[in-house]
Design an enzyme around this catalytic site. Structure first.
Site, PDB file in Angstrom:
ATOM      1  N   ASP A   1       0.825  -1.223   0.000  1.00 40.35           N
ATOM      2  CA  ASP A   1       0.000   0.000   0.000  1.00 40.35           C
ATOM      3  C   ASP A   1       0.852   1.263   0.000  1.00 40.35           C
ATOM      4  O   ASP A   1       0.428   2.306   0.517  1.00 40.35           O
ATOM      5  CB  ASP A   1      -0.947   0.027   1.212  1.00 40.35           C
ATOM      6  CG  ASP A   1      -1.752  -1.244   1.339  1.00 40.35           C
ATOM      7  OD1 ASP A   1      -2.323  -1.661   0.321  1.00 40.35           O
ATOM      8  OD2 ASP A   1      -1.792  -1.825   2.441  1.00 40.35           O
TER       9      ASP A   1
ATOM     10  N   HIS B   1      -4.247  -2.301  -6.198  1.00 38.99           N
ATOM     11  CA  HIS B   1      -3.606  -1.011  -6.443  1.00 38.99           C
ATOM     12  C   HIS B   1      -4.683   0.015  -6.746  1.00 38.99           C
ATOM     13  O   HIS B   1      -5.565  -0.227  -7.573  1.00 38.99           O
ATOM     14  CB  HIS B   1      -2.643  -1.103  -7.636  1.00 38.99           C
ATOM     15  CG  HIS B   1      -1.525  -2.069  -7.419  1.00 38.99           C
ATOM     16  ND1 HIS B   1      -0.413  -1.767  -6.680  1.00 38.99           N
ATOM     17  CD2 HIS B   1      -1.369  -3.347  -7.829  1.00 38.99           C
ATOM     18  CE1 HIS B   1       0.388  -2.820  -6.652  1.00 38.99           C
ATOM     19  NE2 HIS B   1      -0.172  -3.787  -7.333  1.00 38.99           N
TER      20      HIS B   1
END
Length: 337
Positions: free
Chosen positions: A13, A43
Site C-alpha cells: 500500500d 492497487h
C-alpha cells in the site's frame, strides 16, 4: 533502453501504482509487466480523475500506449481478470504468460476456511496461498489450460526480452510490499512467495543483468493490513489525531498506521538492490505541501524529512509524492543522476 523495477519497500500500500504511472508517462515504455503473487494485493490508481482499484491488470494500464503483461510467476484468477478487463476496456493490450498458475474456486474456499491463516495471519482469502501450494506440488492448472484465457496467452519473458533488444523501455511492477516477503518479511505473517525485486525480475523472465533501475517505494507513514509485527505502529488515537485513516483495496480492512521506520527502509533498500527511491504521503508530514510539483516549494520540515529518509535508506529519493492526484509529484530524477 531502460528497464525499471518498481517494488514496495514496507508492508504494501505504498502507492506503487502512482509511481508506475508517473514513470510510464515520462519514460514511455512499450511494455509494463506485472510480477508478484496474484490478486491478493490491490492497487488504487487514478485515470482522467476516476479512481480504480485493480488486482490483476498491471496498474500501469493508465498509460494507454503500453502492452500490459502478467508474468509466469503470477497467480491468475480468470474471474477477476475478466472483470477488470471489461471495466478498463484494455483487453487488446493484455498478455498472460501461458505458464501462470490458476486460482480456482477450491483454492479460495480453502483459503477462507483455513483457521490458522484466516484468523491468525489475516490472509486476504483470495486463494493465493493454496494455489501456490498446489503449484509447488506440481499439480496446478496453468493458464494454457483455461479456455477463457486463450486469447491472452503469450510468452511474457520472450516479449520483454525482445522489447529490450529493440531498445525499448520496460517497467516491471510489483504487487506486494517487502515486509510480507515469504523469505525476508515478518514470517509467518507473510504472503506465499518472495516479493523482492529479484523475484519480480524472475516472475517476468528478465535476467538480473538486464535490469537498469530499481525504484523502491516507501510511505512517509508506513501502513499494514492484517496481523503481524509492526515495530513503528502508532496508536489508533494518534493516527486519528493526524487525520490518517486508510482501508485495504482488496479486503476493505482498516490499515494499521506507523511512523517512518529507518531500520526497515535501509534493509529493504539493501535486499531490493535499490538504485533510487520514491516516497509517498509527504502531504501528511505537512499539509502545506499538498499538490506541490517543485522541490523549492516544499516546506523546510518536509525537505528535512526527505533528507533524513535518504540517509536512512542509503539511496537518493528521486520521486516525492505530495498528494493522491497523478500530478502531485516532485520528480528529481535528472537532478539526482
Amino acid at each position: 533502453m531502460v528497464s525499471t523495477i518498481v517494488v514496495g519497500g514496507f508492508f504494501g500500500d505504498e502507492g506503487k501504482g502512482k509511481i508506475v504511472a508517473h514513470i510510464a508517462y515520462t519514460e514511455h515504455p512499450s511494455i509494463i509487466a506485472r510480477g508478484g503473487v496474484g490478486p491478493n494485493a490491490g492497487h488504487t490508481v487514478y485515470k482522467d480523475g476516476v479512481k480504480y482499484g485493480v488486482r490483476m491488470v498491471p496498474s500501469g494500464f493508465v498509460y494507454d500506449k503500453a502492452r500490459l503483461l502478467i508474468g509466469a510467476g503470477v497467480l491468475v484468477d480468470p474471474v477477476v481478470l475478466d472483470r477488470e478487463v471489461k471495466l478498463l476496456g484494455c483487453g487488446g493490450r493484455i498478455g498472460v504468460d501461458y505458464r501462470c498458475s490458476i486460482i480456482e474456486e477450491k483454492h479460495i474456499a480453502e483459503d477462507k476456511g483455513t483457521e490458522r491463516l484466516a484468523k491468525k495471519i489475516g490472509t486476504t482469502g483470495t486463494g493465493c496461498g493454496p494455489a501456490n501450494k498446489e503449484r509447488v506440488m506440481r499439480s496446478a492448472k496453468q493458464a494454457a489450460d483455461v479456455e477463457s484465457l486463450k486469447k491472452y496467452l503469450t510468452d511474457v519473458s520472450q516479449e520483454c526480452n525482445d522489447a529490450l533488444d529493440r531498445g525499448e523501455n520496460l517497467i516491471i511492477e510489483g504487487s506486494q510490499g517487502f515486509g510480507i516477503s515469504l523469505y525476508y518479511g515478518t514470517y509467518p505473517f507473510v504472503t506465499s512467495k518472495d516479493t523482492s525485486a529479484s523475484s519480480l525480475a524472475a516472475d517476468v523472465g528478465v535476467g538480473p543483468t538486464k535490469i537498469d533501475e530499481v525504484v523502491v517505494v516507501f510511505k512517509a507513514f508506513p501502513t499494514r493490513v492484517g496481523e503481524g509485527p509492526f515495530e513503528t505502529e502508532m496508536t489508533p488515537e494518534e493516527a486519528q489525531k493526524r487525520g490518517i485513516a486508510e482501508f485495504g483495496t482488496v479486503t476493505g480492512r482498516a490499515r494499521r498506521i506507523g511512523y517512518w521506520d529507518p531500520k526497515m527502509a535501509r534493509y529493504s533498500a539493501m535486499i531490493n538492490g535499490a538504485t533510487q527511491a520514491a516516497i509517498t504521503g509527504l502531504d501528511r508530514i505537512d499539509p502545506a505541501v499538498k499538490g506541490v510539483q517543485e522541490y523549492d516549494k516544499l516546506t523546510e520540515n518536509v525537505k528535512e524529512f526527505v533528507k533524513q529518509a535518504e540517509k536512512d535508506a542509503g539511496v537518493p529519493f528521486t520521486l516525492l509524492s505530495t498528494g493522491p492526484d497523478q500530478k502531485d509529484i516532485v520528480d528529481l530524477r535528472n537532478h539526482k543522476k
